[in-house]
Design an enzyme around this catalytic site. Structure first.
Site, PDB file in Angstrom:
ATOM      1  N   HIS A  24      -9.025  11.514   0.976  1.00  0.00           N
ATOM      2  CA  HIS A  24      -8.152  10.425   1.166  1.00  0.00           C
ATOM      3  C   HIS A  24      -7.270  10.776   1.664  1.00  0.00           C
ATOM      4  O   HIS A  24      -6.321   9.580   1.705  1.00  0.00           O
ATOM      5  CB  HIS A  24      -7.855   9.997  -0.444  1.00  0.00           C
ATOM      6  N   LYS A  74       2.899   4.273  -1.281  1.00  0.00           N
ATOM      7  CA  LYS A  74       3.559   5.179  -2.942  1.00  0.00           C
ATOM      8  C   LYS A  74       4.847   5.794  -2.366  1.00  0.00           C
ATOM      9  O   LYS A  74       4.637   7.450  -1.765  1.00  0.00           O
ATOM     10  CB  LYS A  74       2.039   6.279  -2.429  1.00  0.00           C
ATOM     11  N   ASP A 127      -0.970  18.743  18.987  1.00  0.00           N
ATOM     12  CA  ASP A 127      -0.529  20.165  19.054  1.00  0.00           C
ATOM     13  C   ASP A 127       0.785  20.707  18.593  1.00  0.00           C
ATOM     14  O   ASP A 127       1.115  21.863  18.915  1.00  0.00           O
ATOM     15  CB  ASP A 127       0.664  19.491  20.566  1.00  0.00           C
ATOM     16  N   ASP A 163      17.657   9.553  -7.955  1.00  0.00           N
ATOM     17  CA  ASP A 163      19.014   9.316  -7.915  1.00  0.00           C
ATOM     18  C   ASP A 163      19.413   9.584  -6.376  1.00  0.00           C
ATOM     19  O   ASP A 163      20.406  10.848  -6.366  1.00  0.00           O
ATOM     20  CB  ASP A 163      19.590  11.330  -8.050  1.00  0.00           C
ATOM     21  N   LYS A 188      -3.674  10.764   4.820  1.00  0.00           N
ATOM     22  CA  LYS A 188      -4.509  10.059   5.847  1.00  0.00           C
ATOM     23  C   LYS A 188      -2.829  11.300   6.309  1.00  0.00           C
ATOM     24  O   LYS A 188      -1.397  10.634   6.335  1.00  0.00           O
ATOM     25  CB  LYS A 188      -3.320   8.546   5.876  1.00  0.00           C
ATOM     26  N   HIS A 213       0.938  -1.410  -0.047  1.00  0.00           N
ATOM     27  CA  HIS A 213       0.263  -0.442  -0.156  1.00  0.00           C
ATOM     28  C   HIS A 213       0.949   1.116   0.472  1.00  0.00           C
ATOM     29  O   HIS A 213      -0.040   2.329   0.404  1.00  0.00           O
ATOM     30  CB  HIS A 213      -0.787  -0.335   1.080  1.00  0.00           C
TER      31      HIS A 213
END
Length: 484
Positions: free
Chosen positions: A402, A224, A409, A229, A404, A222
């Protein structure tokens, strides 16, 4: 046939189904919540439940776990040592300013060998078009290698733009590798990569199935991330496909969060790519440690301290979940969460509830629409629990959210691929950037404030007005939450 015979046949089938269900579920090590959820499925749906289990419930093979755990034999131990050397060179005064976050550093170093990297330049994106514009420009400027790893790379306009660009760079002599999840990408998509392979590039499906589409619905890659380089890295929530740049008729605008990093944290991203690639690659294609991939000078001149934390079913410890829990437990003023799927386990839910009831401002933002019906109804159930405890809940109305993201604080933040749900905690291979920078946290909280303007603030009346059928679906989906 008499009714007594029919009843006897049904009873025998039920008993055999019960025995088979118990043997099947207890055959492999699982947490207790998952055991009960699978027993419920197998008992409620005799025979059919076993097909569901075959598709969703099988655990990853021990041989694959072993392969993932022993990557140090392929040079990964050198990568970790290289990162520790870089950390040791940092001035003592630079480390002292992060003394408040030292428990986070130690947690991730001990559980995931996630070394703290400093002097990173981090750029945040809150939409797909900007992220892919920057990514494509960095790819065009690549000189040595491009390592790409996504859950989903679709054979559509954006997917082909990426492959075309990678093919162009491969023709120039740049080493190009693409790793994707076969389930998340809706199949192997061999034709999509033909031109890349012809130009000398490589593509692989993670833990590839010989079938056109894998039946391993669980244990998905999952993550991404992209590394260019050894100096530029990307990590976040965006996959590659037209829907992620707002071209889906179903979802419309796609709201997501992604990061671009220049600095030593890129070495950790590179190490993660090496391990995932080598878990699948044949012996002749496995990667080895090289200064070309792990340069001593990553050219980072920023002020952001970053730990790249990964987790997955190859490890007994749920590192990202532990990071979320440590963040939430440390909160004194505010917790902001954006996630498309909010299905925390009981420990996580207890922490959030205690925080909200203790006066910490806990805010949660979820989508206004489902992309997975059972998952969304379970999300609604837990969102109401948080609301009842004194938290604030928003549904994002301007398309699909979508992202996450967790901020604590206004000081500590996390952006990556892991949702606030049990699947991300224990079933998927995930990757997050935990960042210790007030400016970054403020930017993320500013994104949240902007999103509130396009959101609905839910209250008790909202849930009370829902139909009895909808409330039942929420409660039933909650029972399945450990396997969603």
């Amino acid at each position: 046939m008499s009714s007594s015979i029919i009843f006897s046949i049904i009873a025998i089938i039920f008993i055999l189904n019960l025995i088979a269900a118990i043997i099947t579920v207890f055959d492999e090590k699982r947490d207790i919540a998952s055991i009960w959820a699978w027993l419920l499925v197998l008992l409620l749906f005799p025979v059919v439940g076993f097909f569901i289990f075959a598709f969703l419930g099988r655990k990853i093979s021990h041989s694959k776990i072993f392969d993932l755990r022993t990557q140090e034999d392929l040079g990964i131990d050198q990568i970790a040592e290289n990162q520790r050397d870089l950390l040791a060179k940092n001035a003592e005064e630079d480390r002292e300013k992060y003394s408040e976050q030292e428990p986070f550093f130690n947690l991730f170093l001990n559980s995931d060998e996630a070394v703290l990297t400093q002097k990173n330049e981090v750029r945040l994106f809150n939409n797909g078009p900007e992220k892919f514009k920057a990514l494509f420009e960095d790819i065009r400027n690549a000189k040595n290698h491009i390592n790409v790893e996504y859950f989903s790379i679709f054979d559509d306009e954006l997917g082909n733009q990426l492959v075309d660009l990678l093919t162009e760079k491969a023709h120039e002599g740049v080493k190009v590798r693409v790793l994707f999840d076969q389930f998340g990408s809706h199949g192997r998509n061999k034709k999509l990569y033909e031109r890349l392979r012809a130009a000398g590039g490589q593509d692989m499906a993670f833990l590839e199935s010989p079938w056109p589409i894998t039946f391993r619905a669980n244990f998905r890659l999952h993550r991404k991330l992209v590394v260019i380089d050894g100096k530029i890295g990307y990590i976040g929530g965006l996959n590659v496909g037209d829907e992620y740049v707002g071209k889906s008729k179903k979802f419309g605008n796609w709201r997501d969060t992604h990061t671009r990093i220049v600095g030593d944290a890129v070495l950790a991203l590179q190490g993660r790519f090496f391990m995932d690639w080598n878990a699948t690659a044949k012996k002749e294609n496995k990667l080895q440690f090289s200064k070309d991939y792990f340069p001593n000078d990553t050219e980072g001149n920023g002020n952001t301290a970053v730990q790249i934390v990964t987790s997955g079913p190859d490890q007994d410890t749920q590192q990202i979940k532990q990071g979320y829990m440590r963040q939430i437990a440390s909160a004194r003023e505010s917790i902001t969460i954006q996630t498309p799927y909010f299905i925390p386990d009981q420990g996580m839910m207890d922490l959030l509830t205690v925080a909200a009831m203790s006066g910490v401002k806990v805010r949660l933002m979820i989508p206004c629409m489902p992309d997975h019906p059972f998952v969304y109804r379970a999300t609604e159930y837990y969102a109401k629990e948080l609301l009842d405890a004194g938290g604030e809940v928003y549904t994002y109305d301007n398309g699909f959210i979508h992202a996450k993201v967790v901020t604590i604080d206004g000081k500590v933040s996390s952006v990556g691929s892991a949702n606030m749900d049990m699947r991300s905690f224990g079933l998927n291979f995930e990757g997050n950037a935990f960042m210790y920078d007030e400016d970054i946290a403020k930017q993320l909280e500013d994104f949240f404030e902007q999103d509130i303007k396009a959101s609905t603030h839910l209250n008790e009346q909202y849930f009370e007005n829902q139909s009895k059928w909808l409330k039942f679906k929420q409660k039933f989906s909650r029972l399945l939450s450990p396997i969603l």
